[in-house]
Scaffold this motif. Structure first.
Motif, PDB file in Angstrom:
ATOM      1  N   ARG A 429       0.846  -1.192   0.000  1.00 43.42           N
ATOM      2  CA  ARG A 429       0.000   0.000   0.000  1.00 43.42           C
ATOM      3  C   ARG A 429       0.876   1.234   0.000  1.00 43.42           C
ATOM      4  O   ARG A 429       1.832   1.341   0.764  1.00 43.42           O
ATOM      5  CB  ARG A 429      -0.897   0.035   1.247  1.00 43.42           C
ATOM      6  CG  ARG A 429      -1.931   1.154   1.218  1.00 43.42           C
ATOM      7  CD  ARG A 429      -2.605   1.322   2.576  1.00 43.42           C
ATOM      8  NE  ARG A 429      -1.749   2.017   3.516  1.00 43.42           N
ATOM      9  CZ  ARG A 429      -1.956   2.033   4.846  1.00 43.42           C
ATOM     10  NH1 ARG A 429      -2.956   1.345   5.367  1.00 43.42           N
ATOM     11  NH2 ARG A 429      -1.139   2.701   5.635  1.00 43.42           N
ATOM     12  N   THR A 430       0.549   2.153  -0.898  1.00 40.57           N
ATOM     13  CA  THR A 430       1.224   3.443  -0.911  1.00 40.57           C
ATOM     14  C   THR A 430       0.204   4.514  -1.256  1.00 40.57           C
ATOM     15  O   THR A 430      -0.874   4.216  -1.796  1.00 40.57           O
ATOM     16  CB  THR A 430       2.385   3.459  -1.924  1.00 40.57           C
ATOM     17  OG1 THR A 430       3.126   4.673  -1.780  1.00 40.57           O
ATOM     18  CG2 THR A 430       1.884   3.347  -3.356  1.00 40.57           C
ATOM     19  N   GLU A 431       0.520   5.751  -0.949  1.00 46.14           N
ATOM     20  CA  GLU A 431      -0.397   6.838  -1.269  1.00 46.14           C
ATOM     21  C   GLU A 431      -0.267   7.197  -2.742  1.00 46.14           C
ATOM     22  O   GLU A 431       0.778   6.997  -3.373  1.00 46.14           O
ATOM     23  CB  GLU A 431      -0.107   8.052  -0.387  1.00 46.14           C
ATOM     24  CG  GLU A 431      -0.382   7.807   1.089  1.00 46.14           C
ATOM     25  CD  GLU A 431      -0.216   9.051   1.937  1.00 46.14           C
ATOM     26  OE1 GLU A 431      -0.483  10.159   1.419  1.00 46.14           O
ATOM     27  OE2 GLU A 431       0.182   8.919   3.108  1.00 46.14           O
ATOM     28  N   THR A 432      -1.318   7.730  -3.300  1.00 42.79           N
ATOM     29  CA  THR A 432      -1.325   7.999  -4.742  1.00 42.79           C
ATOM     30  C   THR A 432      -0.363   9.112  -5.140  1.00 42.79           C
ATOM     31  O   THR A 432      -0.030   9.235  -6.311  1.00 42.79           O
ATOM     32  CB  THR A 432      -2.740   8.370  -5.212  1.00 42.79           C
ATOM     33  OG1 THR A 432      -3.228   9.463  -4.421  1.00 42.79           O
ATOM     34  CG2 THR A 432      -3.675   7.196  -5.071  1.00 42.79           C
ATOM     35  N   ASP A 465      -4.741   7.774   9.182  1.00 44.59           N
ATOM     36  CA  ASP A 465      -4.542   7.280   7.822  1.00 44.59           C
ATOM     37  C   ASP A 465      -5.823   7.290   6.995  1.00 44.59           C
ATOM     38  O   ASP A 465      -5.770   7.375   5.764  1.00 44.59           O
ATOM     39  CB  ASP A 465      -4.003   5.848   7.870  1.00 44.59           C
ATOM     40  CG  ASP A 465      -2.566   5.793   8.349  1.00 44.59           C
ATOM     41  OD1 ASP A 465      -1.869   6.819   8.224  1.00 44.59           O
ATOM     42  OD2 ASP A 465      -2.157   4.736   8.855  1.00 44.59           O
ATOM     43  N   LYS A 468      -7.289   9.181   3.238  1.00 45.27           N
ATOM     44  CA  LYS A 468      -6.259   9.382   2.221  1.00 45.27           C
ATOM     45  C   LYS A 468      -6.550   8.492   1.011  1.00 45.27           C
ATOM     46  O   LYS A 468      -7.296   7.524   1.089  1.00 45.27           O
ATOM     47  CB  LYS A 468      -4.879   9.043   2.790  1.00 45.27           C
ATOM     48  CG  LYS A 468      -4.454   9.942   3.944  1.00 45.27           C
ATOM     49  CD  LYS A 468      -3.100   9.508   4.496  1.00 45.27           C
ATOM     50  CE  LYS A 468      -2.685  10.372   5.659  1.00 45.27           C
ATOM     51  NZ  LYS A 468      -1.397   9.936   6.253  1.00 45.27           N
ATOM     52  N   TYR A 470      -5.171   5.874  -1.659  1.00 42.72           N
ATOM     53  CA  TYR A 470      -4.113   4.868  -1.695  1.00 42.72           C
ATOM     54  C   TYR A 470      -4.104   4.098  -3.008  1.00 42.72           C
ATOM     55  O   TYR A 470      -5.116   3.988  -3.688  1.00 42.72           O
ATOM     56  CB  TYR A 470      -4.298   3.860  -0.558  1.00 42.72           C
ATOM     57  CG  TYR A 470      -4.134   4.449   0.821  1.00 42.72           C
ATOM     58  CD1 TYR A 470      -2.880   4.795   1.298  1.00 42.72           C
ATOM     59  CD2 TYR A 470      -5.238   4.649   1.636  1.00 42.72           C
ATOM     60  CE1 TYR A 470      -2.725   5.329   2.555  1.00 42.72           C
ATOM     61  CE2 TYR A 470      -5.094   5.189   2.904  1.00 42.72           C
ATOM     62  CZ  TYR A 470      -3.831   5.523   3.361  1.00 42.72           C
ATOM     63  OH  TYR A 470      -3.684   6.058   4.609  1.00 42.72           O
ATOM     64  N   TYR A 472      -3.114   0.156  -4.014  1.00 40.78           N
ATOM     65  CA  TYR A 472      -2.823  -1.176  -3.492  1.00 40.78           C
ATOM     66  C   TYR A 472      -2.236  -2.037  -4.601  1.00 40.78           C
ATOM     67  O   TYR A 472      -2.650  -1.965  -5.757  1.00 40.78           O
ATOM     68  CB  TYR A 472      -4.096  -1.838  -2.960  1.00 40.78           C
ATOM     69  CG  TYR A 472      -4.524  -1.338  -1.601  1.00 40.78           C
ATOM     70  CD1 TYR A 472      -3.979  -1.879  -0.452  1.00 40.78           C
ATOM     71  CD2 TYR A 472      -5.467  -0.330  -1.484  1.00 40.78           C
ATOM     72  CE1 TYR A 472      -4.367  -1.426   0.806  1.00 40.78           C
ATOM     73  CE2 TYR A 472      -5.863   0.134  -0.245  1.00 40.78           C
ATOM     74  CZ  TYR A 472      -5.312  -0.421   0.902  1.00 40.78           C
ATOM     75  OH  TYR A 472      -5.705   0.038   2.129  1.00 40.78           O
ATOM     76  N   GLN A 490      -6.406   2.328  -6.871  1.00 40.04           N
ATOM     77  CA  GLN A 490      -6.345   3.436  -5.934  1.00 40.04           C
ATOM     78  C   GLN A 490      -7.726   3.674  -5.369  1.00 40.04           C
ATOM     79  O   GLN A 490      -8.738   3.407  -6.004  1.00 40.04           O
ATOM     80  CB  GLN A 490      -5.787   4.701  -6.573  1.00 40.04           C
ATOM     81  CG  GLN A 490      -6.615   5.272  -7.683  1.00 40.04           C
ATOM     82  CD  GLN A 490      -5.912   6.433  -8.321  1.00 40.04           C
ATOM     83  OE1 GLN A 490      -4.727   6.378  -8.584  1.00 40.04           O
ATOM     84  NE2 GLN A 490      -6.628   7.499  -8.586  1.00 40.04           N
TER      85      GLN A 490
END
Length: 590
Positions: A429-432, A465, A468, A470, A472, A490
């Motif tokens: 998982r990271t933010e867009t 969190d 936000k 994300y 995946y 996302q």
């Protein structure tokens, strides 16, 4: 609640045999690292086994849950402790420490329970076998008329009341047969040798045994003893490779290989004291990893760091090194974080801890200076001499955005004709707003949310969190921990009671892979429910395929295009949805 079907989840081949922290830095946890713990079952169940409360299955779950929270990824479970079995065997009696009675059937299969529970958590299960130490030497060695313990059935093989003599071919064959039965009947990840050696100094009967069993005319009693152990390692390797070529074999030899590796400290030497030439097994390819038992501290003789370096510098055939440490010692436990750092900077592929009880009580055992050495997930390093083919991608990835959570589901990949296929999965998982390439994102272990054997995962988010947006990723891991390439989605996770948002605008993505042969996946996003039409054209503007022509829900959609009946060349694909139209090119190379 909106469901987002996604099919785009596979094929990045990560061929590294394990990141070396010599490059990553002492404290930075690598993405690929073996993190195992020995779970001892001998006597009354040092770590696990026996009757009592809570029930054994619940205690098993407690051990696995604790190991998972500590960041471990492998369990090394003692399954043949003293010539008896923690599983259903036609060759060995049931271990007495399951019920308190030698040879008594506990009414269930402990090993199968451990395998299922470990694999569900994405952990490897290595079957720990005491090779030549085969008896307690007392009434705990079961003697049954239908299935006697080897100490009673074949006393001529036994030395010093508890040791199987490796110099007798029939005795070696008996132990090889035990391992063959284990490998044939259970989906373990590895065979793990302990006590694959003589008792110190050998046996008084060895000269006579050597004269009777020395077909290769080996000169010297010590050389003959080492040869017997080497023959056993070869015989097991040949049998295991024949039955399940993907299965790993590891060994936990004496920490000091031989004189010169002990930093001037007199000790038990594997090579010359107990005739254990583990480096030869590695050089011949008869084992896949060595877990030397380096049970001392840093700085004081025998120096932990010196011995680790000796093993790394003298490794054979690139076989992995998982350094065995002894946090059962309070001195070692106080510096275990430094020992992990040392194994990383020296270039080993992982660590193994003796034993579970020594790490179970201290929740911060791997933390020092505010840094948790196992604070990020790690994948067991792939072994390049095993199957390095990347698995096919997982299928039908679905994300359910929720209140403070995201629920992910997918189906296992097509095994592509491999009868040994079994999969684990890594969820990232990271933010867009993370603008790194997909390859760089996947190289960052801090983004791994879980490594699991399940085909679902609920990502629980904190209030900070939530809200936000994300991306995946889900990758499949082969038996050899080779990773597929990711697909992505996302998603906005909202902390309000409103329906989560899944997309703010239309988007048509570049097909993947590109160029392709003969199939590729086209992904597009829609912020609202509307009619969509996705069409493929050749360069002359002729319609060659209609991939979508229907009303679709808001969210991400993935469509596979098969160009197998078309000529190689450049093609155009166009998405029309409401007033939105976008066109992209793709290349088909046969």
């Amino acid at each position: 609640m909106t469901r987002l079907p996604i099919f785009f989840i596979a094929a990045l081949l990560l061929v590294s045999a394990g990141a070396k922290s010599a490059e990553a830095g002492a404290h930075e946890a690598p993405k690929h690292e073996f993190r195992g713990v020995w779970v001892a079952t001998v006597y009354s169940g040092l770590d696990w086994g026996g009757s009592g409360w809570p029930p054994p299955e619940e205690r098993m779950e407690n051990i696995l849950n604790r190991a998972e929270r500590l960041g471990l990824n492998a369990i090394v479970l003692q399954v043949i402790g003293r010539g008896d079995a923690m599983y259903q065997s036609e060759r060995l009696p049931w271990a007495y420490n399951l019920t308190g009675e030698p040879g008594e059937d506990p009414g269930w299969d402990p090993l199968q329970k451990w395998i299922d529970a470990a694999h569900e958590r994405g952990m490897e299960l290595h079957a720990w076998v005491n090779i030549f130490n085969v008896a307690y030497g007392n009434d705990n060695d079961s003697q049954k008329e239908d299935l006697p313990h080897v100490r009673h059935s074949n006393p001529e093989w036994i030395e010093d009341d508890v040791w199987l003599n490796p110099g007798i071919p029939e005795a070696r064959e008996w132990m090889v047969g035990n391992i063959v039965e284990l490998v044939e009947n259970y989906d373990i990840d590895a065979i793990h040798y302990d006590y694959i050696r003589y008792n110190q100094g050998g046996y008084t009967s060895d000269s006579e045994t050597m004269s009777e069993h020395n077909p290769d005319d080996i000169s010297g009693l010590d050389n003959w003893r080492r040869h017997n152990i080497n023959e056993f390692a070869k015989e097991v390797h040949d049998e295991v490779s024949r039955i399940k070529p993907w299965m790993k074999i590891g060994a936990a030899p004496v920490g000091h290989y031989d004189r010169g590796s002990a930093d001037g400290w007199g000790a038990l030497w594997g090579y010359s004291s107990v005739y254990q030439d583990s480096r030869h097994w590695a050089e011949e390819g008869h084992i896949d990893y060595i877990a030397p038992q380096i049970y001392w501290t840093i700085g004081d003789a025998p120096r932990f760091e010196f011995i680790v370096s000796d093993w790394v510098q003298n490794r054979k055939n690139d076989r992995h090194l998982y350094i065995g440490t002894n946090p059962a010692s309070s001195d070692v436990r106080r510096e275990i974080h430094r020992q992990i750092d040392t194994t990383r900077t020296r270039g080993a592929e992982g660590q193994m801890f003796f034993r579970y009880q020594s790490i179970s009580a201290d929740w911060d055992i791997f933390t020092s200076g505010g840094y948790d050495r196992y604070g990020t997930e790690a994948i067991v390093p792939p072994m390049p001499w095993h199957d390095m083919d990347a698995p096919n991608r997982a299928r039908n990835f679905v994300v359910n955005p929720g209140h403070y959570s995201a629920e992910l589901e997918w189906d296992e990949p097509d095994p592509a004709g491999k009868d040994h296929a079994r999969f684990r999965y890594a969820v990232y998982r990271t933010e867009t707003n993370d603008r790194r390439t997909v390859e760089d994102i996947l190289a960052d272990p801090s983004l791994i949310r879980i490594v699991t054997g399940k085909t679902s995962f609920t990502d629980e988010l904190s209030e900070e969190d939530a809200g936000k947006e994300y991306r995946y990723f889900v990758t499949a891991l082969s038996r050899n921990n080779v990773e597929s390439a990711p697909g992505e989605d996302q998603l906005v996770i909202t902390s309000s009671d409103e329906e989560p948002l899944v997309s703010r605008e239309f988007e048509l993505k570049q097909n993947y892979p590109n160029p392709f042969n003969p199939t590729t996946t086209i992904s597009f996003r829609m912020p609202e429910h509307t009619h969509a039409r996705l069409v493929v054209y050749d360069l002359l503007g002729r319609e060659v395929a209609v991939l979508v022509d229907e009303s679709l829900q808001a969210g991400t959609h993935n469509v596979q295009f098969d160009a197998g009946n078309l000529a190689s060349g450049v093609y155009i694909y166009r998405l029309t949805a409401g007033s939105y139209t976008e066109t992209r090119k793709m290349i088909f190379n046969k």
